[in-house]
Design a protein around this motif. Structure first.
Motif, PDB file in Angstrom:
ATOM      1  N   ALA A 289      16.403  17.166  -7.432  1.00 47.93           N
ATOM      2  CA  ALA A 289      16.363  17.674  -8.796  1.00 47.93           C
ATOM      3  C   ALA A 289      14.946  17.625  -9.362  1.00 47.93           C
ATOM      4  CB  ALA A 289      17.319  16.871  -9.684  1.00 47.93           C
ATOM      5  N   SER A 290      14.250  16.511  -9.153  1.00 46.26           N
ATOM      6  CA  SER A 290      12.881  16.385  -9.655  1.00 46.26           C
ATOM      7  C   SER A 290      11.952  17.372  -8.967  1.00 46.26           C
ATOM      8  CB  SER A 290      12.370  14.955  -9.466  1.00 46.26           C
ATOM      9  OG  SER A 290      12.348  14.607  -8.090  1.00 46.26           O
ATOM     10  N   LEU A 291      12.261  17.696  -7.714  1.00 46.82           N
ATOM     11  CA  LEU A 291      11.467  18.683  -6.988  1.00 46.82           C
ATOM     12  C   LEU A 291      11.606  20.057  -7.634  1.00 46.82           C
ATOM     13  CD1 LEU A 291       9.754  19.500  -4.525  1.00 46.82           C
ATOM     14  CD2 LEU A 291      11.873  19.738  -3.237  1.00 46.82           C
ATOM     15  N   PHE A 292      12.842  20.469  -7.912  1.00 47.37           N
ATOM     16  CA  PHE A 292      13.067  21.777  -8.529  1.00 47.37           C
ATOM     17  C   PHE A 292      12.589  21.806  -9.980  1.00 47.37           C
ATOM     18  CE2 PHE A 292      16.555  22.061  -5.248  1.00 47.37           C
ATOM     19  CZ  PHE A 292      15.920  23.031  -4.496  1.00 47.37           C
ATOM     20  N   ALA A 293      12.635  20.657 -10.666  1.00 46.10           N
ATOM     21  CA  ALA A 293      12.189  20.602 -12.058  1.00 46.10           C
ATOM     22  C   ALA A 293      10.680  20.793 -12.181  1.00 46.10           C
ATOM     23  CB  ALA A 293      12.598  19.275 -12.696  1.00 46.10           C
ATOM     24  N   SER A 294       9.972  20.747 -11.036  1.00 44.78           N
ATOM     25  CA  SER A 294       8.529  20.982 -11.060  1.00 44.78           C
ATOM     26  C   SER A 294       8.187  22.406 -11.472  1.00 44.78           C
ATOM     27  CB  SER A 294       7.923  20.692  -9.678  1.00 44.78           C
ATOM     28  OG  SER A 294       8.115  19.339  -9.336  1.00 44.78           O
ATOM     29  N   VAL A 295       9.213  23.234 -11.664  1.00 48.28           N
ATOM     30  CA  VAL A 295       8.992  24.592 -12.161  1.00 48.28           C
ATOM     31  C   VAL A 295       8.526  24.559 -13.617  1.00 48.28           C
ATOM     32  CG1 VAL A 295      11.337  25.008 -13.061  1.00 48.28           C
ATOM     33  CG2 VAL A 295      10.020  26.911 -12.153  1.00 48.28           C
ATOM     34  N   GLU A 296       8.663  23.405 -14.296  1.00 50.82           N
ATOM     35  CA  GLU A 296       8.282  23.302 -15.708  1.00 50.82           C
ATOM     36  C   GLU A 296       6.822  23.671 -15.960  1.00 50.82           C
ATOM     37  OE1 GLU A 296       7.825  20.017 -19.302  1.00 50.82           O
ATOM     38  OE2 GLU A 296       8.841  19.451 -17.447  1.00 50.82           O
ATOM     39  N   PRO A 297       5.833  23.023 -15.284  1.00 52.29           N
ATOM     40  CA  PRO A 297       4.437  23.406 -15.553  1.00 52.29           C
ATOM     41  C   PRO A 297       4.140  24.843 -15.152  1.00 52.29           C
ATOM     42  CG  PRO A 297       4.575  21.882 -13.699  1.00 52.29           C
ATOM     43  CD  PRO A 297       5.915  21.899 -14.347  1.00 52.29           C
TER      44      PRO A 297
ATOM     45  N   LEU B  92       0.834  -1.198   0.000  1.00 53.71           N
ATOM     46  CA  LEU B  92       0.000   0.000   0.000  1.00 53.71           C
ATOM     47  C   LEU B  92       0.872   1.252   0.000  1.00 53.71           C
ATOM     48  CD1 LEU B  92      -2.824  -0.859   2.576  1.00 53.71           C
ATOM     49  CD2 LEU B  92      -3.086  -0.528   0.106  1.00 53.71           C
ATOM     50  N   PRO B  93       0.453   2.298  -0.714  1.00 55.21           N
ATOM     51  CA  PRO B  93       1.220   3.548  -0.709  1.00 55.21           C
ATOM     52  C   PRO B  93       1.303   4.125   0.706  1.00 55.21           C
ATOM     53  CG  PRO B  93      -0.461   3.568  -2.427  1.00 55.21           C
ATOM     54  CD  PRO B  93      -0.738   2.377  -1.572  1.00 55.21           C
ATOM     55  N   GLU B  94       2.378   4.849   0.961  1.00 56.74           N
ATOM     56  CA  GLU B  94       2.500   5.527   2.244  1.00 56.74           C
ATOM     57  C   GLU B  94       1.460   6.642   2.333  1.00 56.74           C
ATOM     58  OE1 GLU B  94       6.487   6.925   2.646  1.00 56.74           O
ATOM     59  OE2 GLU B  94       7.382   4.948   2.324  1.00 56.74           O
ATOM     60  N   VAL B  95       1.300   7.182   3.539  1.00 55.15           N
ATOM     61  CA  VAL B  95       0.286   8.226   3.751  1.00 55.15           C
ATOM     62  C   VAL B  95       0.524   9.408   2.815  1.00 55.15           C
ATOM     63  CG1 VAL B  95      -0.655   9.883   5.402  1.00 55.15           C
ATOM     64  CG2 VAL B  95      -0.081   7.571   6.156  1.00 55.15           C
ATOM     65  N   SER B  96       1.781   9.847   2.711  1.00 53.40           N
ATOM     66  CA  SER B  96       2.092  10.985   1.844  1.00 53.40           C
ATOM     67  C   SER B  96       1.768  10.674   0.386  1.00 53.40           C
ATOM     68  CB  SER B  96       3.568  11.371   1.978  1.00 53.40           C
ATOM     69  OG  SER B  96       4.408  10.296   1.594  1.00 53.40           O
ATOM     70  N   GLU B  97       1.996   9.419  -0.020  1.00 49.53           N
ATOM     71  CA  GLU B  97       1.707   9.023  -1.385  1.00 49.53           C
ATOM     72  C   GLU B  97       0.198   8.991  -1.645  1.00 49.53           C
ATOM     73  OE1 GLU B  97       5.590   6.189  -2.279  1.00 49.53           O
ATOM     74  OE2 GLU B  97       3.805   5.319  -1.338  1.00 49.53           O
TER      75      GLU B  97
ATOM     76  N   ILE C  47       5.079  16.519  -3.405  1.00 50.10           N
ATOM     77  CA  ILE C  47       5.037  15.559  -2.291  1.00 50.10           C
ATOM     78  C   ILE C  47       5.820  14.294  -2.639  1.00 50.10           C
ATOM     79  CG2 ILE C  47       3.530  13.980  -1.017  1.00 50.10           C
ATOM     80  CD1 ILE C  47       1.408  16.196  -1.039  1.00 50.10           C
ATOM     81  N   LEU C  48       5.650  13.794  -3.862  1.00 46.95           N
ATOM     82  CA  LEU C  48       6.344  12.572  -4.266  1.00 46.95           C
ATOM     83  C   LEU C  48       7.840  12.810  -4.462  1.00 46.95           C
ATOM     84  CD1 LEU C  48       3.782  11.085  -6.817  1.00 46.95           C
ATOM     85  CD2 LEU C  48       4.224  10.336  -4.486  1.00 46.95           C
ATOM     86  N   SER C  49       8.234  14.065  -4.677  1.00 42.23           N
ATOM     87  CA  SER C  49       9.653  14.384  -4.878  1.00 42.23           C
ATOM     88  C   SER C  49      10.398  14.555  -3.565  1.00 42.23           C
ATOM     89  CB  SER C  49       9.795  15.675  -5.707  1.00 42.23           C
ATOM     90  OG  SER C  49       9.177  15.545  -6.965  1.00 42.23           O
ATOM     91  N   LEU C  50       9.658  14.800  -2.489  1.00 43.02           N
ATOM     92  CA  LEU C  50      10.312  15.021  -1.199  1.00 43.02           C
ATOM     93  C   LEU C  50      10.947  13.733  -0.695  1.00 43.02           C
ATOM     94  CD1 LEU C  50       7.602  17.221   0.581  1.00 43.02           C
ATOM     95  CD2 LEU C  50       9.820  17.985  -0.301  1.00 43.02           C
ATOM     96  N   PRO C  51      12.183  13.814  -0.191  1.00 43.66           N
ATOM     97  CA  PRO C  51      12.842  12.608   0.341  1.00 43.66           C
ATOM     98  C   PRO C  51      12.101  12.074   1.561  1.00 43.66           C
ATOM     99  CG  PRO C  51      14.089  14.584   0.924  1.00 43.66           C
ATOM    100  CD  PRO C  51      13.014  15.005  -0.031  1.00 43.66           C
ATOM    101  N   ARG C  52      12.036  10.743   1.656  1.00 48.03           N
ATOM    102  CA  ARG C  52      11.384  10.110   2.803  1.00 48.03           C
ATOM    103  C   ARG C  52      12.393   9.265   3.554  1.00 48.03           C
ATOM    104  NH1 ARG C  52       7.847  10.104  -1.341  1.00 48.03           N
ATOM    105  NH2 ARG C  52       8.445   8.071  -2.150  1.00 48.03           N
TER     106      ARG C  52
ATOM    107  N   GLY D 105      -3.214  21.309  -7.413  1.00 51.60           N
ATOM    108  CA  GLY D 105      -3.379  19.928  -6.945  1.00 51.60           C
ATOM    109  C   GLY D 105      -2.369  18.982  -7.573  1.00 51.60           C
ATOM    110  N   ILE D 106      -2.211  19.063  -8.897  1.00 50.21           N
ATOM    111  CA  ILE D 106      -1.313  18.146  -9.602  1.00 50.21           C
ATOM    112  C   ILE D 106       0.147  18.450  -9.277  1.00 50.21           C
ATOM    113  CG2 ILE D 106      -0.496  17.439 -11.882  1.00 50.21           C
ATOM    114  CD1 ILE D 106      -3.400  17.872 -12.874  1.00 50.21           C
TER     115      ILE D 106
END
Length: 313
Positions: free
Chosen positions: A264-272, A138-143, A304-309, A297-298
């Motif tokens: 890197a993926s977190l900062f790349a979210s600047v694309e949209p 099952l996905p984690e709570v954050s997921e 959230i998915l880019s944040l290290p866990r 939302g998206i």
């Protein structure tokens, strides 16, 4: 002396982190601008999404492979000596790259770069769901929160809260989500090929193979005479191919090397965000409050998915 060395090491680490952050942000901005310049070419220069994607893949693939050849020489062709790897390379080019690029730019053509980019950014959520199913976990709570945010964002974007009618065309919605599915394959199909042969070699070959494979279907030579060729057309094409493909990819991958994939993926979210702002400024696109809430939302799900866990990078 020891304290001095520690201070110098700390300064270098901070400098590398800052450099990696800036490069990753630049990669995201360049990717976002590519869709807007493509949209301008579709609306004002008679260019088609199919033509742009086909030409972009071939030219960008050749440029990337040329840079690889300068470093690796004959090893650039090594992937084709392993039949199993060569087949995976072809699948990666056809399903991962060609399908991803074609559906994305067709969605841009049908709507705008902001909506197309945000829809494509549901891919990380799809990957999370796929991995959860494959691992039977099952996905984690954050997921789960990310999944709810992404699903809610799509609903708001597609219906503006009126569940019985669409606020964007079915074509845009389907193409945008198809580009997200293709992005999943883009991320998963290469497997360990990039570690084995280098990222630039695999992406370069994938682009070139997919571009050549599209030639019999797109036949860009038939539509080239219909395009209005002036300095603006060359500028837009150059931005999409050079800035939005070669430079963006190079900046992003160097950023990954310096600060790691998660950050890197977190900062790349600047694309949209870039695609949305540029669509408003340069294309005069007007987004409603519901559109913006859907974007939040998206993009929030991706963040959230880019944040290290714990236990992960």
């Amino acid at each position: 002396m020891e304290n001095t060395n520690i201070e110098m090491s700390e300064k270098m680490r901070r400098r590398e982190t800052m450099r990696g952050t800036v490069l990753t942000l630049m990669g995201g901005v360049f990717w976002g601008l590519a869709g807007v310049f493509g949209k301008y070419s579709f609306e004002h220069k008679g260019m088609t999404a199919q033509w742009l994607v086909n030409v972009r893949l071939i030219i960008a693939g050749l440029i990337l492979l040329a840079t690889v050849y300068m470093k690796q020489k004959k090893d650039t062709f090594r992937v084709w000596k392993n039949v199993r790897h060569a087949i995976r390379m072809i699948l990666y080019g056809a399903i991962g790259i060609a399908a991803c690029q074609m559906t994305y730019y067709m969605a841009v053509d049908d709507s705008n770069a902001g909506i197309a980019t945000v829809l494509q950014y549901t891919a990380p959520v799809m990957i999370m769901v796929y991995l959860s199913i494959r691992n039977r976990k099952l996905p984690e709570v954050s997921e789960r929160v990310a999944l709810i945010l992404a699903f809610g964002g799509i609903i708001l974007l597609a219906t503006h809260g009126h569940l019985t009618e669409l606020s964007i065309s079915k074509t845009t919605l389907v193409l945008g989500l198809m580009s997200a599915v293709a992005t999943v394959f883009y991320n998963l199909l290469p497997g360990n090929l990039m570690d084995e042969y280098s990222t630039f070699a695999i992406v370069g070959w994938g682009m070139l193979v997919s571009g050549i494979g599209l030639l019999p279907f797109v036949r860009p030579w038939n539509t080239t005479p219909l395009i209005t060729w002036d300095w603006q057309t060359f500028l837009c094409t150059g931005v999409v191919i050079i800035v939005g493909t070669v430079l963006s990819f190079g900046c992003y991958m160097e950023g990954v090397r310096l600060i790691g994939g998660s950050r890197a993926s977190l900062f790349a979210s600047v694309e949209p965000l870039t695609a949305t702002i540029a669509s408003v400024l340069f294309m005069g696109v007007a987004f409603s409050v519901m559109d913006l809430l859907g974007f939040v939302g998206i993009i929030g799900a991706v963040v959230i998915l880019s944040l290290p866990r714990k236990g992960k990078e």
